[in-house]
Write an enzyme that holds these catalytic residues in place. Structure first.
Site, short mmCIF file in Angstrom:
data_model
loop_
_atom_site.label_atom_id
_atom_site.label_comp_id
_atom_site.label_asym_id
_atom_site.label_seq_id
_atom_site.Cartn_x
_atom_site.Cartn_y
_atom_site.Cartn_z
N GLY A 162 -65.36 -44.52 -9.27
CA GLY A 162 -64.41 -45.92 -9.42
C GLY A 162 -63.24 -45.76 -8.41
O GLY A 162 -62.93 -44.47 -8.22
N GLU A 170 -60.60 -32.20 -5.62
CA GLU A 170 -60.88 -32.54 -7.07
C GLU A 170 -61.79 -33.87 -7.11
O GLU A 170 -62.54 -34.03 -7.77
CB GLU A 170 -59.56 -32.68 -7.93
CG GLU A 170 -59.69 -32.98 -9.34
CD GLU A 170 -60.36 -31.86 -10.27
OE1 GLU A 170 -61.43 -31.87 -10.53
OE2 GLU A 170 -59.55 -30.86 -10.60
N LEU A 185 -60.30 -46.96 4.19
CA LEU A 185 -59.51 -47.95 3.21
C LEU A 185 -60.52 -48.52 2.79
O LEU A 185 -60.27 -49.88 2.22
CB LEU A 185 -58.62 -48.74 4.13
CG LEU A 185 -57.12 -48.39 4.19
CD1 LEU A 185 -56.42 -49.22 5.21
CD2 LEU A 185 -56.46 -48.11 3.11
N ARG A 204 -60.03 -57.11 7.99
CA ARG A 204 -60.69 -57.41 6.80
C ARG A 204 -59.88 -57.73 5.51
O ARG A 204 -58.84 -57.04 5.51
CB ARG A 204 -61.54 -56.12 6.69
CG ARG A 204 -62.96 -56.44 6.19
CD ARG A 204 -63.62 -55.02 6.18
NE ARG A 204 -64.98 -55.09 5.57
CZ ARG A 204 -65.78 -53.94 5.71
NH1 ARG A 204 -65.37 -53.05 6.27
NH2 ARG A 204 -66.84 -54.01 5.30
N ASP A 255 -76.96 -36.63 -5.05
CA ASP A 255 -75.53 -36.50 -5.24
C ASP A 255 -74.98 -35.54 -6.37
O ASP A 255 -74.05 -34.76 -6.09
CB ASP A 255 -75.20 -37.90 -5.93
CG ASP A 255 -73.85 -38.25 -6.13
OD1 ASP A 255 -72.84 -38.22 -5.51
OD2 ASP A 255 -73.28 -38.12 -7.56
N ALA A 294 -43.15 -35.26 -9.25
CA ALA A 294 -43.63 -34.48 -8.23
C ALA A 294 -42.26 -33.94 -7.65
O ALA A 294 -42.08 -32.80 -6.84
CB ALA A 294 -44.34 -34.74 -6.91
N LYS A 337 -72.74 -31.90 -6.24
CA LYS A 337 -71.42 -31.70 -7.07
C LYS A 337 -71.74 -30.39 -7.84
O LYS A 337 -71.08 -29.48 -7.91
CB LYS A 337 -71.28 -32.89 -8.20
CG LYS A 337 -70.85 -34.05 -7.40
CD LYS A 337 -71.04 -35.08 -8.57
CE LYS A 337 -70.58 -36.75 -7.99
NZ LYS A 337 -71.14 -37.77 -8.77
N LEU A 348 -57.86 -41.52 6.02
CA LEU A 348 -59.05 -41.71 6.76
C LEU A 348 -59.92 -42.60 5.70
O LEU A 348 -60.68 -42.20 4.64
CB LEU A 348 -59.71 -40.48 7.04
CG LEU A 348 -58.87 -39.52 8.04
CD1 LEU A 348 -59.89 -38.45 8.33
CD2 LEU A 348 -58.09 -39.98 9.23
N GLY A 358 -58.26 -47.70 -1.00
CA GLY A 358 -57.56 -49.01 -1.20
C GLY A 358 -56.88 -48.34 -2.72
O GLY A 358 -55.77 -48.86 -3.06
#
EC number: 1.1.1.3
Lengths: 436, 436
Positions: free
Chosen positions: A302, A129, A11, A49, A201, A33, A205, A9, A16
């Site tokens: 980031g 996480e 991009l 886009r 913010d 994995a 956290k 949900l 991305g």
């Protein structure tokens, strides 16, 4: 083994980054994995886009619910941010029998108690996480590595924008507003920087960190929040004279009276490792009874750092697929029926040392009056600096470091000092923590 | 749920710490793990020795095999150290259908490949977080949190004794031998300090870290090992003049030519976070493609910090009880059939910048000769300091920082420079890493 099918949900930046990381390191991830993880379906606001990632092999839609309702998908990765819609989608994914991985700190801090309840009822795993300190594995460290410890306190630089601004103010002797404007140009701060510079913010956290540290329900409304907008470069410079750096910290601490949750600018000893964490980097220090202090440092935001945490959660969730929920790592570190309801301290009861800066008339006896009023509030003084007046000025800055006191003592004393004729304006107050 | 029954091999420092921690935080651990963890049987060399822990409720024996063969026990905690006996006990515990948690770095570094093979055959879990960097969750971070990343390099201060000695040499300008003697008095160094100051202990840990970082079999014999015994306080001081600290690091790095594993004293930029890690503390920095640099800091040794990692492993193992082995976190981070056999670079091919210190006759033309020989070996120079001679001395120290070169270039050039009449004795060589 069959590849795991993931629905995405959002991009945007992190979405991305997640698609890119899963594609670029597909071999590395599969070798670890034991099976591949593929994004097969993704919802995005605009289908046409330009994107930061290739969407080859991914079914695209503008309908978020189409992804959440896709029966083929085993894990939903929620990266749209915000609260209400994200919550609705998360609950629906759980109801549809899916597991959820999210980077959404507001979602967990504000609605985590409800989401975790639903997830327990349905046997869903929820990975978050990426919601705290980007790619730093602080959730994993506290929930799993410290499992044998009683945690005493936790203090973190958990907002990169605020840390960048304070670092620039320190190294370049610049003013808050000037650095904020630059941070906005560089893309480190949003056009509306309120969430970052006012500490909201960081409070989201901290709410999450405090719960997994102490085994208490998520209680965002109990966090005392102060931002960095009132910090000026004089304070940064005076702090340095005393051997301190000013950092914007989220702190939770447990003592015999209760637990305190707070986000505020803090004077830290310059030799503390946290003081060396500069720029947009994040770090969290945890003090626990057996292990003592540990510190976890890295990129707090980031595209790819956050994606790194999303992928780690995906692999953890995949490994838990066949595990009965009671053997999984509990959402808030402690079993849901073992959460505690220890009291959270109201602000006046919080204990800290204090940095006080005031403008005093350059005349004899002022210091005597100020120190008498501090003494009457039972506040003991560690250091005082009285600056020379600049030529022509009638006022001089007086800076005082106190020993540890209760918040109400400082409030009371400052109110009385501010009434003195020899003191101009308000007293700047910044808490001091030695973290020892 | 029923309490988990644990058998302990060894009741020394870490064994006592583990018993104490499990007892003191029994409630906290049970609230997290969902069940209690009890040591029910322990082997110790002397039954009547004074101990650091209460052994109430624990069946004591001097026969290690009695514990390993006790059918009631589900997990064996191996804390006797050493190699041969520990290996025999570990393999027997696995054959007996038990899981094993160990703090034994030599055991894993030297015999891990064989132990993990046996464990896979028998479906046993093996926890070894405590074997590297004490309580710092570096195994967990690399194996689980970085699962989506390609790791580029890892560099760590992973021996507290060596770090304590180098810290004291820096802050107190003292010589190696003097500080070592003090470390022995303080209990930070063994009576025979070889393993610590010669880098063998760090090499055991680096072997393990390199395997989980890169997915290669354990290859202790491929680690290039240098200790800190040849570092003197002049080197520490000159390094500081150039803006560096000397730290004893374990480094593994992967580039297009292969992987290098090495333990040696290293000049690090003073502003690097690792440079601020002082005393007996440990820290590991990991650079990976998505997340960038992260750092993990904490106590690398000691009873309770190590016990903290043992307990974390115990809880992880308990959670995995019902999980099919292919869904567990693989021992070496990568699935056993996906380990790679990338070449490990031989020492002459390793790349690093260099700090060179030599004693030169105080006469014209010496620098010209030295720099010519470096130039002929294609070594480019970043900085040179030539000190003033002390009154009456005929020699002056010359210190040179090079850019990055191959090891063989330095060996070749130093051999030729050492033959110059104007150069006295051997050249001190210390690698320089900027970790960027």
């Amino acid at each position: 083994m069959k590849a795991v099918k993931v629905g995405l949900l959002g991009l945007g930046t992190v979405g991305g980054g997640t698609v890119n990381l899963l594609a670029r390191n597909r071999d590395e991830i599969t070798r670890r994995a034991g099976r591949a993880i593929d994004v097969v379906h993704a919802a995005t606001r605009h289908l046409d886009r330009p994107r930061t990632c290739s969407t080859a092999g991914i079914r695209l839609t503008t309908d978020l619910f189409e992804v959440v309702d896709n029966p083929e998908i085993e894990i939903i990765v929620e990266l749209i941010g915000g609260e209400s819609l994200a919550k609705e989608l998360t609950l629906r994914a759980i109801d549809n029998g899916k597991h959820v991985v999210t980077a959404n700190k507001a979602l967990i801090a504000l609605h985590g108690n409800e989401i975790f309840r639903r997830a327990r009822d349905k046997g869903a795993s929820i990975g978050f996480e990426a919601a705290v300190a980007g790619g730093i594995p602080i959730i994993k460290a506290v929930r799993e590595a410290l499992v044998g410890n009683r945690i005493e306190w936790l203090a973190g630089i958990i907002n990169g924008t605020a840390n960048f601004i304070l670092s620039e103010m320190f190294y370049e002797s610049r003013e808050f507003g000037e650095v904020l404007a630059e941070a906005q140009r560089l893309g480190y701060a949003e056009a509306d920087p309120t969430f970052d510079v006012e500490g909201i913010d960081a409070a989201h956290k901290l709410t999450i960190l405090a719960s997994i540290a102490f085994g208490i329900p998520l209680q965002f409304d109990k966090v005392h929040i102060e931002g960095i907008t009132h910090i000026n470069r004089e304070d940064v410079a005076y702090a340095e004279e005393f051997g301190f750096r000013i950092k914007h910290l989220g702190i939770c601490r447990r003592d015999e009276r209760g637990i305190s949750l707070r986000v505020h600018p803090t004077l830290l000893p310059a030799r503390q490792l946290l003081s060396s964490v500069d720029g947009v980097m994040n770090a969290v220090m945890v003090k626990s009874d057996a292990l003592g202090p540990t510190l976890y440092y890295g990129a707090g935001a980031g595209a790819e750092p956050t994606a790194s945490a999303v992928v780690a959660d995906l692999v953890d969730v995949v490994r838990e697929f066949t595990l009965e929920p009671e053997n999984r790592v509990p959402f808030l570190a402690f079993q849901s029926d073992a959460l505690s309801h220890e009291p959270l301290l109201p602000l006046p009861e919080i204990e800290a040392a204090y940095y006080l800066r005031m403008q005093a008339m350059d005349q004899p006896g002022v210091l005597a009056e100020v120190t008498r009023l501090l003494g009457e509030a039972a506040i003991s003084i560690e250091a005082i600096i009285q600056k020379q007046p600049t030529p022509g000025a009638e006022e001089v800055p007086v800076i005082i470091l106190t020993h540890r006191v209760r918040e109400w003592q400082i409030q009371q004393a400052c109110a009385r000092i501010e009434q003195l004729d020899s003191i101009q304006g308000y007293i700047t107050r910044i808490r001091v923590e030695r973290l020892d």
